[in-house]
Motif scaffolding. Structure first.
Motif, short mmCIF file in Angstrom:
data_model
loop_
_atom_site.label_atom_id
_atom_site.label_comp_id
_atom_site.label_asym_id
_atom_site.label_seq_id
_atom_site.Cartn_x
_atom_site.Cartn_y
_atom_site.Cartn_z
N ARG A 123 0.81 -1.21 0.00
CA ARG A 123 0.00 0.00 0.00
C ARG A 123 0.85 1.27 0.00
NH1 ARG A 123 -3.27 -3.27 3.59
NH2 ARG A 123 -5.24 -3.69 2.55
N MET A 124 2.16 1.12 0.02
CA MET A 124 3.07 2.27 0.05
C MET A 124 3.30 2.78 -1.38
SD MET A 124 5.82 0.85 2.82
CE MET A 124 6.81 2.32 2.84
N THR A 125 3.69 4.04 -1.48
CA THR A 125 4.03 4.60 -2.78
C THR A 125 5.36 4.00 -3.24
OG1 THR A 125 5.25 6.44 -1.83
CG2 THR A 125 2.88 6.78 -2.20
N LEU A 126 5.65 4.15 -4.52
CA LEU A 126 6.90 3.62 -5.07
C LEU A 126 8.11 4.25 -4.38
CD1 LEU A 126 8.32 1.82 -7.09
CD2 LEU A 126 8.16 3.67 -8.76
N ALA A 127 8.06 5.57 -4.15
CA ALA A 127 9.18 6.25 -3.49
C ALA A 127 9.38 5.72 -2.07
CB ALA A 127 8.91 7.76 -3.47
N ALA A 128 8.29 5.48 -1.35
CA ALA A 128 8.40 4.94 0.00
C ALA A 128 8.96 3.52 -0.01
CB ALA A 128 7.04 4.97 0.69
N ARG A 129 8.55 2.72 -0.99
CA ARG A 129 9.07 1.35 -1.12
C ARG A 129 10.57 1.37 -1.38
NH1 ARG A 129 4.87 -1.90 -5.01
NH2 ARG A 129 2.98 -1.14 -4.03
N LEU A 130 11.00 2.27 -2.28
CA LEU A 130 12.43 2.37 -2.57
C LEU A 130 13.20 2.84 -1.34
CD1 LEU A 130 12.36 3.87 -6.17
CD2 LEU A 130 12.97 1.55 -5.49
N GLY A 131 12.62 3.75 -0.57
CA GLY A 131 13.27 4.21 0.65
C GLY A 131 13.41 3.09 1.67
N VAL A 132 12.38 2.28 1.82
CA VAL A 132 12.45 1.14 2.75
C VAL A 132 13.49 0.15 2.26
CG1 VAL A 132 11.17 -0.87 3.60
CG2 VAL A 132 10.10 1.39 3.61
N ALA A 133 13.52 -0.13 0.97
CA ALA A 133 14.51 -1.06 0.42
C ALA A 133 15.92 -0.54 0.62
CB ALA A 133 14.23 -1.30 -1.06
#
Length: 67
Positions: free
Chosen positions: A41-51
């Motif tokens: 449910r996260m945005t792509l930018a948030a997913r990349l930040g978590v990764a």
């Protein structure tokens, strides 16, 4: 199951001995509940930040273990 503490929905009258059939028809839908946290449910930018943060943390762990 009516009266069960795991399926209460705030119906205080069930505990008082006034059971009723528990159904959720289109006219009376299930009460809204907060969605659990999900990476999907996260945005792509948030997913990349978590990764990136996870990768940096794992690299820090590897480099610390190699010392």
């Amino acid at each position: 199951m009516p009266g069960s503490p795991l399926h209460d929905h705030g119906h205080a009258h069930i505990a008082a001995g006034h059971p009723h059939p528990h159904s959720h028809t289109p006219a009376t839908p299930h009460p809204a509940q907060r969605a659990p946290w999900s990476l999907l449910r996260m945005t792509l930018a948030a997913r990349l930040g978590v990764a990136l943060a996870l990768s940096a943390g794992l690299w820090a762990l590897v480099l610390t273990a190699m010392r």
